[in-house]
Design an enzyme around this catalytic site. Sequence first.
Site, mmCIF file in Angstrom:
data_model
loop_
_atom_site.group_PDB
_atom_site.id
_atom_site.type_symbol
_atom_site.label_atom_id
_atom_site.label_comp_id
_atom_site.label_asym_id
_atom_site.label_seq_id
_atom_site.Cartn_x
_atom_site.Cartn_y
_atom_site.Cartn_z
ATOM 1 C CG LEU A 57 -44.922 37.478 47.847
ATOM 2 C CD1 LEU A 57 -46.164 37.492 46.966
ATOM 3 C CD2 LEU A 57 -45.003 36.345 48.854
ATOM 4 N N GLY B 102 -45.201 50.944 44.184
ATOM 5 C CA GLY B 102 -43.880 51.000 43.573
ATOM 6 C C GLY B 102 -42.828 50.119 44.209
ATOM 7 C CD GLU C 171 -36.836 28.733 38.669
ATOM 8 O OE1 GLU C 171 -37.574 27.825 39.095
ATOM 9 O OE2 GLU C 171 -35.788 29.090 39.250
ATOM 10 N N GLY D 104 -42.497 46.810 44.079
ATOM 11 C CA GLY D 104 -42.018 45.769 43.176
ATOM 12 C C GLY D 104 -40.892 46.288 42.290
ATOM 13 C CB ALA D 105 -40.625 49.355 40.206
ATOM 14 C CD GLN E 236 -49.891 42.791 45.665
ATOM 15 O OE1 GLN E 236 -50.985 42.982 45.137
ATOM 16 N NE2 GLN E 236 -49.431 41.573 45.904
#
Length: 408
Positions: free
Chosen positions: A230, A239, A264, A241-242, A236
């Site tokens: 998350l 970059g 998962e 998240g990457a 957000q």
Amino acid sequence: MEGSYKKNVLQSFIIDSNEALDFKLVREPSDVDNDETTFKPEMSHQIFGENESIFGYQNLKISLYYTAGKLNTYLGMNYSKKVDPKQFEGATADDVMGAITPKLPPGYMTNLDDFLVTLNKEQSFKPPGELLSTYSINKGSAAEKNFELYSCTIEEPSFRSYHERLQTFLLWYVDAASFIDVDDDRWRFYLIFEKYPCDGSHRYALCGYATVYLYFAYPNKTRPRISQFLVLPPFQRVGLGAELLNTIYRSFLKDSNILDITVEDPSEEFTRLRDFVDAQNSKKLSSYSKEKLQQGFNAEMVEDAQRELKINKKQARRVYEILRFEATNLADVEEYRAYRLDVKRRLNIPYQKEASDYKKLQKALNAEELRSTLSTSTKEQRIENLDKQYQMLENEYRHTLERLAATK
């Protein structure tokens, strides 16, 4: 007429729970009254039911505020009017606080002044665990922001209670979210913080986090599985998240005991992120060169991706299809056709298995038993389904390649 009027009035007491809820990560007291610091949940059905609605209030506002670093929590609500059971045949308002509070760990506050006092403790907050990497955006400009990424286990001092507050975000941003059993010592935690200047020093604001479980892989390896992932809305599209995913990867790459890294039940958003990161990293492997991509998927790609990047075989194939699409001249009719057939051959494997199963059952069952046991697709249906599946994949791959092109 009176019944219709009452029904219309009752409708005015139905509120969209996503709209009613305001989140804030509070850094200073002025943030409370600043609309720019507010962000919304992506979902609320895990608290307020499938319809994501609340009955019994007009102009309802629910405030769920956290101090930006320590995540001390405030929950409050206000409204202009509440339904009167005497006027509407016993209709009562939903218990909003009663729906949310069981999900919050002990220690949350319902008095805003008490909450604001806890901001004084933010200056002493330090992120838990080991600093793994740093990341910056808009470097050298007035809009520069700096981030730090950490990893830790549940044994980290004070992290257990911190994680109890941290995991409450999942309910509003991760579908089918569940709280993990932190007493299992095979969990690993990865956290992102913004390190921002404040009063001549600096403080930390939580940006997001991920959990990874270390599964056993026969006979003597470990297979980490990313479970929860998350990045909060205010952070957000920059970059992070990457960067978080790459940090998780890097933490395992040099460990020869790690077989590969899995995910998962990935969401569509996470699948896009993973495709982007894996494709970007795989472009550096010689086995994924343009020349070799044109020759088709092979064992060397699988071995390289697993050894160098801990990517499993299924994902290695997907990355191959993305990068071969990039390497394909779409204006060349034959080249483009060869690419489509290559992907469709993979998509057709389940239909081939279905046909094989059908032939086996034909020998064991009579016609009537066969009809009631197995429903097979016609050739026309199969071709139509393959075309639809292929087109969906091509659209996904285009999205990934657009992002790759934007980062060059």
